[in-house]
Design a protein around this motif. Structure first.
Motif: not given
Length: 62
Positions: A15-20, A58-60
């Motif tokens: 979610e943070a990556a998509v927001a960025l 978020d699979a790491g």
């Protein structure tokens, strides 16, 4: 399609990556579809432009 997973010291917050991606997208050159969490842009190559889709998870390290 090629799937790449860069090494990261910790799992990614999708979610943070998509927001960025959304906040920093270049209008007309990039598009972020928040419903599918996919960021699309064209990159220049020697053979011409290539479409790149990025979908964080978020699979790491897999």
């Amino acid at each position: 399609m090629t799937t790449m997973r860069p090494d990261a010291p910790h799992p990614l917050d999708p979610e943070a990556a998509v927001a960025l991606f959304t906040a920093h997208a270049i209008p007309g050159a990039e598009h972020t579809d928040r419903a599918t969490a996919t960021h699309t842009r064209l990159i220049s190559t020697a053979d011409g432009p290539v479409r790149v889709d990025i979908t964080p998870d978020d699979a790491g390290d897999a």
